[in-house]
Design an enzyme around this catalytic site. Structure first.
Site, PDB file in Angstrom:
ATOM      1  N   CYS A   1      63.208   7.064  63.161  1.00 61.08           N
ATOM      2  CA  CYS A   1      62.774   6.201  62.051  1.00 61.08           C
ATOM      3  C   CYS A   1      62.424   6.967  60.772  1.00 61.08           C
ATOM      4  O   CYS A   1      62.661   6.481  59.664  1.00 61.08           O
ATOM      5  CB  CYS A   1      61.552   5.373  62.449  1.00 61.08           C
ATOM      6  SG  CYS A   1      61.592   4.773  64.143  1.00 61.08           S
TER       7      CYS A   1
ATOM      8  N   CYS B   1      64.668   7.474  57.538  1.00 62.32           N
ATOM      9  CA  CYS B   1      64.796   6.408  56.526  1.00 62.32           C
ATOM     10  C   CYS B   1      63.443   5.996  55.942  1.00 62.32           C
ATOM     11  O   CYS B   1      63.339   5.681  54.763  1.00 62.32           O
ATOM     12  CB  CYS B   1      65.413   5.158  57.155  1.00 62.32           C
ATOM     13  SG  CYS B   1      67.151   5.325  57.457  1.00 62.32           S
ATOM     14  N   HIS B   2      62.420   5.920  56.807  1.00 60.68           N
ATOM     15  CA  HIS B   2      61.150   5.356  56.333  1.00 60.68           C
ATOM     16  C   HIS B   2      60.146   6.411  55.868  1.00 60.68           C
ATOM     17  O   HIS B   2      59.089   6.058  55.360  1.00 60.68           O
ATOM     18  CB  HIS B   2      60.522   4.490  57.434  1.00 60.68           C
ATOM     19  CG  HIS B   2      61.386   3.318  57.812  1.00 60.68           C
ATOM     20  ND1 HIS B   2      61.529   2.214  57.011  1.00 60.68           N
ATOM     21  CD2 HIS B   2      62.193   3.113  58.880  1.00 60.68           C
ATOM     22  CE1 HIS B   2      62.366   1.351  57.584  1.00 60.68           C
ATOM     23  NE2 HIS B   2      62.786   1.883  58.721  1.00 60.68           N
TER      24      HIS B   2
ATOM     25  N   MET C   1      68.837  -1.928  58.718  1.00 58.42           N
ATOM     26  CA  MET C   1      67.949  -1.537  59.818  1.00 58.42           C
ATOM     27  C   MET C   1      68.717  -1.669  61.138  1.00 58.42           C
ATOM     28  O   MET C   1      69.244  -2.732  61.447  1.00 58.42           O
ATOM     29  CB  MET C   1      66.725  -2.461  59.802  1.00 58.42           C
ATOM     30  CG  MET C   1      65.863  -2.377  61.035  1.00 58.42           C
ATOM     31  SD  MET C   1      64.817  -0.893  61.043  1.00 58.42           S
ATOM     32  CE  MET C   1      63.908  -1.225  62.563  1.00 58.42           C
TER      33      MET C   1
ATOM     34  N   HIS D   1      72.033  14.078  47.870  1.00 58.54           N
ATOM     35  CA  HIS D   1      72.253  14.674  49.195  1.00 58.54           C
ATOM     36  C   HIS D   1      73.107  15.931  49.086  1.00 58.54           C
ATOM     37  O   HIS D   1      72.602  17.004  48.874  1.00 58.54           O
ATOM     38  CB  HIS D   1      72.853  13.624  50.133  1.00 58.54           C
ATOM     39  CG  HIS D   1      72.916  14.059  51.554  1.00 58.54           C
ATOM     40  ND1 HIS D   1      71.813  14.119  52.356  1.00 58.54           N
ATOM     41  CD2 HIS D   1      73.952  14.468  52.331  1.00 58.54           C
ATOM     42  CE1 HIS D   1      72.153  14.567  53.560  1.00 58.54           C
ATOM     43  NE2 HIS D   1      73.458  14.782  53.571  1.00 58.54           N
TER      44      HIS D   1
ATOM     45  N   HIS E   1      79.860  10.830  50.536  1.00 57.90           N
ATOM     46  CA  HIS E   1      79.448  12.016  51.317  1.00 57.90           C
ATOM     47  C   HIS E   1      80.551  13.060  51.180  1.00 57.90           C
ATOM     48  O   HIS E   1      81.501  13.096  51.957  1.00 57.90           O
ATOM     49  CB  HIS E   1      79.210  11.648  52.786  1.00 57.90           C
ATOM     50  CG  HIS E   1      78.501  12.738  53.533  1.00 57.90           C
ATOM     51  ND1 HIS E   1      79.123  13.913  53.895  1.00 57.90           N
ATOM     52  CD2 HIS E   1      77.218  12.848  53.961  1.00 57.90           C
ATOM     53  CE1 HIS E   1      78.238  14.682  54.529  1.00 57.90           C
ATOM     54  NE2 HIS E   1      77.081  14.058  54.577  1.00 57.90           N
TER      55      HIS E   1
HETATM   56 FE1  DHE Z   1      74.324  17.934  57.347  1.00 56.84          FE
HETATM   57  C1  DHE Z   1      75.382  19.942  54.733  1.00 56.84           C
HETATM   58  C2  DHE Z   1      71.545  17.096  55.575  1.00 56.84           C
HETATM   59  C3  DHE Z   1      73.556  15.566  59.698  1.00 56.84           C
HETATM   60  C4  DHE Z   1      76.929  18.976  59.251  1.00 56.84           C
HETATM   61  N1  DHE Z   1      73.618  18.385  55.483  1.00 56.84           N
HETATM   62  C5  DHE Z   1      74.213  19.241  54.561  1.00 56.84           C
HETATM   63  C6  DHE Z   1      73.375  19.321  53.399  1.00 56.84           C
HETATM   64  C7  DHE Z   1      72.283  18.530  53.640  1.00 56.84           C
HETATM   65  C8  DHE Z   1      72.438  17.935  54.949  1.00 56.84           C
HETATM   66  C9  DHE Z   1      71.102  18.293  52.723  1.00 56.84           C
HETATM   67  C10 DHE Z   1      73.658  20.136  52.148  1.00 56.84           C
HETATM   68  C11 DHE Z   1      73.204  21.552  52.327  1.00 56.84           C
HETATM   69  C12 DHE Z   1      73.503  22.411  51.105  1.00 56.84           C
HETATM   70  O1  DHE Z   1      74.616  22.335  50.569  1.00 56.84           O
HETATM   71  O2  DHE Z   1      72.607  23.154  50.685  1.00 56.84           O
HETATM   72  N2  DHE Z   1      72.832  16.537  57.587  1.00 56.84           N
HETATM   73  C13 DHE Z   1      71.786  16.375  56.744  1.00 56.84           C
HETATM   74  C14 DHE Z   1      70.917  15.334  57.230  1.00 56.84           C
HETATM   75  O3  DHE Z   1      69.817  14.986  56.753  1.00 56.84           O
HETATM   76  C15 DHE Z   1      71.629  14.649  58.318  1.00 56.84           C
HETATM   77  C16 DHE Z   1      72.187  13.341  57.742  1.00 56.84           C
HETATM   78  C17 DHE Z   1      70.822  14.212  59.517  1.00 56.84           C
HETATM   79  C18 DHE Z   1      69.972  15.246  60.193  1.00 56.84           C
HETATM   80  O4  DHE Z   1      69.109  14.858  60.979  1.00 56.84           O
HETATM   81  O5  DHE Z   1      70.137  16.447  59.948  1.00 56.84           O
HETATM   82  C19 DHE Z   1      72.742  15.653  58.600  1.00 56.84           C
HETATM   83  N3  DHE Z   1      75.100  17.377  59.161  1.00 56.84           N
HETATM   84  C20 DHE Z   1      74.643  16.398  59.960  1.00 56.84           C
HETATM   85  C21 DHE Z   1      75.415  16.273  61.163  1.00 56.84           C
HETATM   86  O6  DHE Z   1      75.202  15.456  62.110  1.00 56.84           O
HETATM   87  C22 DHE Z   1      76.557  17.224  61.042  1.00 56.84           C
HETATM   88  C23 DHE Z   1      77.851  16.419  60.888  1.00 56.84           C
HETATM   89  C24 DHE Z   1      76.729  18.131  62.257  1.00 56.84           C
HETATM   90  C25 DHE Z   1      75.665  19.166  62.442  1.00 56.84           C
HETATM   91  O7  DHE Z   1      75.996  20.338  62.519  1.00 56.84           O
HETATM   92  O8  DHE Z   1      74.500  18.797  62.512  1.00 56.84           O
HETATM   93  C26 DHE Z   1      76.189  17.945  59.749  1.00 56.84           C
HETATM   94  N4  DHE Z   1      75.874  19.214  57.049  1.00 56.84           N
HETATM   95  C27 DHE Z   1      76.806  19.541  57.981  1.00 56.84           C
HETATM   96  C28 DHE Z   1      77.702  20.545  57.441  1.00 56.84           C
HETATM   97  C29 DHE Z   1      77.267  20.817  56.126  1.00 56.84           C
HETATM   98  C30 DHE Z   1      76.114  19.969  55.915  1.00 56.84           C
HETATM   99  C31 DHE Z   1      78.902  21.138  58.170  1.00 56.84           C
HETATM  100  C32 DHE Z   1      77.866  21.797  55.129  1.00 56.84           C
HETATM  101  C33 DHE Z   1      79.152  21.289  54.603  1.00 56.84           C
HETATM  102  C34 DHE Z   1      79.804  22.227  53.642  1.00 56.84           C
HETATM  103  O9  DHE Z   1      81.048  22.226  53.624  1.00 56.84           O
HETATM  104  O10 DHE Z   1      79.111  22.933  52.905  1.00 56.84           O
END
Ligand code: DHE
Length: 577
Positions: free
Chosen positions: A81, A84-85, A122, A361, A403
Site C-alpha cells: 500500500c 501509492c498511499h 485501487m 519517475h 515509462h
Molecule cells: Fe525500477 C529504473 C523505481 C520496479 C527495473 N526504477 C528505475 C528508476 C526508478 C525506479 C526511480 C530510475 C533510476 C535512475 O535512473 O536513477 N522501479 C522503481 C519503483 O519504484 C518500482 C515501480 C517498484 C519498486 O518497488 O521498486 C520499480 N524496476 C522495477 C521492477 O519491477 C523492475 C522491472 C525489475 C527489477 O529489477 O526490480 C525494475 N528499474 C528497473 C531497471 C531500471 C529501473 C532495469 C533502469 C533502466 C535503465 O535502462 O536505466
C-alpha cells in the site's frame, strides 16, 4: 478505565462486523475494478516492511490492534500500500489515508474498499484473492489507527554502515585484468541480491558480486573504471573493475528504501562524486566517488509543484549527471520537481528547482545530451529540461503512464531527431521531437504515436547504429505479450511491428517468462533481453542480432537467477540509448 472499556466494546463490535466481511454487496460497476498493469507497478517498500515498529496505543472509539496484528498489518502496508498511499499515509498517487479521513469513513467502508478496489486504480485485493478476508479486516483496523513512522537515516547511520574495503592507495593504478571493460554488462540478479558481470564477446559470467537487497540499478563512473550498484535497501556497492578480479572496494547504506545512484560526469569532475537518492527517508546524499564517504545529505521534503502544499515524504526517483555543468538532476516524485544540484562547491550548495508535474519517475537524455526528458508517470506527461540553460522547455501529454527507462533516440524520417517512450497504461509509443534548431515546429511535441502490442510496457531501446526500435511489454496480463517484444522499422514506422517471441527463443517452457529491458552491446550490433521468471524457475538472457533480428545466443544456467536490468559499461557511462 472508561477508555479501555469503550475501546474493548468497539473492538468486539468490529470483530463481529468483520466476520461478515465478504457478505457485503459488491459494487454495481465491479467489472471495472480489476487491477491494471500500472496499478501493479507500484513501489513495494519491502525493506521498511521488516522494520520493528511499536503499535499505537489504544484510542477511544478506535479498534485497537495487538502487537502481532500491527506487525502483520505493517508488513502488508509497506509491501502493498505504501507505494501509492505513502509511508506516512498522507497520499502519493493514491489518496491520503490519515486517521481523520479513515475514521470518518468507518470500518465497513474501508474494509469494502480494500476488498473490491475502485475503477480509479485501487486494486481489488479481496476479490482478486491477493489478500484474505481476515487480513483485510486487520488492515481496516490498522488504517483507523495512527500511522507508524519509520526511523530517519542521517549522517550517523550512514557513517556507521560505511566501509572502505580496499583503500584508494591500495588499489591498482592501471587495469590489472584483460577484460574489455567497455563491453562488459552489469546484470541485476534481482532476487539473489547480486550483479553478474558478463563479458560482451564471450557471453561468459566473469564475476558474480553480492550487493544489496532486491538490487535495482547499476551506473558507471565517467572514466569507466567504477561501477555503482544500489539495492532497494539503500546499500551501495562500489566495484573497482581495474582489479584483477573486479570486486567491491567500498560500501554504504544510505537509507531504508532507495532506487537510484549516479556519478559526476562533467569535464574535470569525472569520478569525483557519487550521489544516491532514497524513497525513505526522502533525501539524497552526495558522496566521495572513490570511497563513498557521505559528505552532504539534503532533504527533499517540501511543497508540491501545483497546489503548493507541504509534502512530508517526496521520494527521490531517477538521478542523472549533466554533461554540461557540474550538476546532478535529482527528480523528486511527489513534489514534481527536478533539482539541479551544483556539486562544484558542496559546502555552499546551490540548487535550482525546476517544477514540472507530479510523480516524476524515470528518464534520459536526447541524442545531443543537452536535453533531459523525464516521465511524470501518474500525470501522463513528459517534462523536458534544458541542462545548458537549466530551465524547463516543455511539458507534454504523451499517453497513460509513460515509462521510458532512459528512452530511445533516433532520427524520424519526416520529423528529424525524436526521443521515444512507451506506456504502462496503454499500447502507444510516443515520439517527441527533440531538435529545436532544425525542427522547431516539432520540438517538445508528440510528433507521432505508434501502436505497440499493449499496455504494461516498461522499456524502449535503440542504438545510433540500429534501424530498429524495440518495445517490451513485461507487465501485460497476456502471457504471450509479456514474453515477446515489438520491433519497429525506423525507416518505415507505418509498417506493422515485427513481434519476436523472445520467451520461446530462450528455450524455457515454464513460467510467464516476462521479457524485460533491451540493452545494446558497445558496437550497437546486438541487443540483450532478460527473460525474467520467478526465483524458483529458470530465467535467461536472450541475445539477438540487431540487423537480422535472429537469435544469436542464450545465457542461462544456475547462476542466472531473476535477471532484470542490464547495463553495458560503454552505453551507460556515455548515455547512449
Ligand atoms: Fe525500477 C529504473 C523505481 C520496479 C527495473 N526504477 C528505475 C528508476 C526508478 C525506479 C526511480 C530510475 C533510476 C535512475 O535512473 O536513477 N522501479 C522503481 C519503483 O519504484 C518500482 C515501480 C517498484 C519498486 O518497488 O521498486 C520499480 N524496476 C522495477 C521492477 O519491477 C523492475 C522491472 C525489475 C527489477 O529489477 O526490480 C525494475 N528499474 C528497473 C531497471 C531500471 C529501473 C532495469 C533502469 C533502466 C535503465 O535502462 O536505466
Amino acid at each position: 478505565m472508561r477508555k479501555i472499556l469503550t475501546s474493548l466494546l468497539v473492538s468486539t463490535a468490529i470483530g463481529l462486523i468483520a466476520t461478515t466481511a465478504f457478505a457485503q454487496q459488491a459494487p454495481s460497476d465491479i467489472k471495472k475494478h480489476g487491477t491494471t498493469p500500472g496499478g501493479k507497478y507500484e513501489p513495494s517498500l519491502d525493506v521498511l516492511k521488516g522494520k520493528q515498529l511499536e503499535a499505537p496505543g489504544a484510542k477511544p472509539g478506535v479498534p485497537s490492534l495487538t502487537q502481532a496484528e500491527f506487525d502483520q498489518a505493517n508488513q502488508i502496508y509497506f509491501e502493498r500500500c505504501a507505494g501509492c498511499h505513502g509511508v506516512l499515509r498522507k497520499g502519493a498517487t493514491g489518496k491520503a489515508l490519515t486517521p481523520d479521513i479513515t475514521r470518518e469513513k468507518g470500518f465497513d467502508y474501508v474494509r469494502d474498499f480494500i476488498t473490491y478496489g475502485s475503477p480509479a486504480g485501487m486494486p481489488n485485493w479481496g476479490t482478486s484473492e491477493e489478500l484474505k478476508a481476515a487480513e483485510i479486516e486487520v488492515m481496516a483496523k490498522y488504517l483507523l489507527n495512527d500511522p507508524a513512522q519509520p526511523p530517519e537515516f542521517g549522517m550517523k547511520e550512514m557513517k556507521a554502515s560505511w566501509k572502505v574495503l580496499v583503500p584508494v592507495d591500495k588499489r591498482p593504478t592501471k587495469q590489472m585484468n584483460k577484460l574489455d571493460l567497455d563491453n562488459l554488462f552489469s546484470v541485476t540478479l534481482r532476487d539473489t541480491g547480486q550483479v553478474a558481470l558478463i563479458d560482451g564477446a564471450s557471453k561468459k559470467i566473469v564475476e558474480t558480486i553480492p550487493t544489496g537487497y532486491a538490487v535495482h540499478i547499476s551506473r558507471v563512473s565517467a572514466s569507466g573504471r567504477y561501477l555503482y550498484v544500489i539495492g532497494r535497501d539503500g546499500k551501495i556497492n562500489l566495484i573497482d573493475m581495474w582489479m584483477e578480479k573486479p570486486a567491491t572496494v567500498a560500501e554504504i547504506k544510505i537509507g531504508n528504501e532507495a532506487r537510484s545512484v549516479e556519478t559526476s560526469k562533467a569535464k574535470g569532475w569525472e569520478d569525483k562524486y557519487a550521489i544516491a537518492g532514497s524513497y525513505w527517508p526522502p533525501q539524497y546524499v552526495i558522496m566521495d566517488g572513490s570511497t563513498l564517504e557521505p559528505l552532504k545529505i539534503v532533504s527533499t521534503r517540501g511543497m508540491t509543484v501545483d497546489t503548493q502544499d507541504y509534502h512530508p515524504e517526496p521520494r527521490v526517483a531517477s538521478i542523472v549527471a549533466s554533461h554540461y555543468r557540474p550538476e546532478f538532476l535529482v527528480n523528486v516524485k511527489e513534489t514534481g520537481k527536478t533539482l539541479m544540484v551544483d556539486y562544484s562547491d558542496i559546502k555552499n550548495l546551490k540548487q535550482i528547482e525546476i517544477g514540472s508535474a507530479r510523480f516524476l519517475h524515470d528518464g534520459g537524455f536526447d541524442s545531443s545530451k543537452r536535453y533531459f526528458l523525464v516521465a511524470a508517470n501518474a500525470s501522463n506527461k513528459v517534462a523536458i529540461i534544458d541542462t545548458k540553460e537549466d530551465k524547463l522547455v516543455g511539458l507534454v501529454e504523451t499517453g497513460e503512464k509513460p515509462h521510458p527507462g532512459r528512452g530511445a533516440n533516433f532520427v524520424h524520417p519526416k520529423f528529424g531527431p525524436v526521443w521515444a517512450t512507451s506506456h504502462l497504461g496503454d499500447e502507444t509509443i510516443a515520439l517527441i521531437g527533440t531538435d529545436p534548431e532544425k525542427h522547431p515546429q516539432q520540438a517538445w511535441k508528440v510528433v507521432e504515436s505508434l501502436k505497440g502490442q499493449g499496455g504494461g510496457s516498461l522499456f524502449v531501446k535503440t542504438h545510433p547504429k540500429s534501424k530498429h526500435l524495440y518495445v517490451d511489454t513485461p507487465l501485460n496480463p497476456e502471457a504471450s505479450i509479456a514474453s515477446s517484444v515489438a520491433v519497429f522499422d525506423i525507416d518505415d514506422l507505418g509498417k506493422e511491428p515485427v513481434i519476436l517471441d523472445i520467451g520461446g527463443m530462450s528455450g524455457i517452457a515454464e513460467g510467464v517468462r516476462r521479457v524485460v529491458q533491451g540493452e545494446f552491446d558497445k558496437q550497437g550490433e546486438e541487443i540483450w533481453f532478460s527473460v525474467w521468471n520467478a526465483k524458483s524457475q529458470e530465467s535467461a538472457i536472450v541475445i539477438l542480432d540487431d540487423k537480422t533480428l535472429k537469435l544469436k545466443d542464450v545465457i542461462k544456467g544456475k547462476e542466472v537467477v531473476t535477471p532484470t536490468g542490464k547495463f553495458n559499461v560503454f552505453n551507460t557511462r556515455n548515455d547512449v540509448y
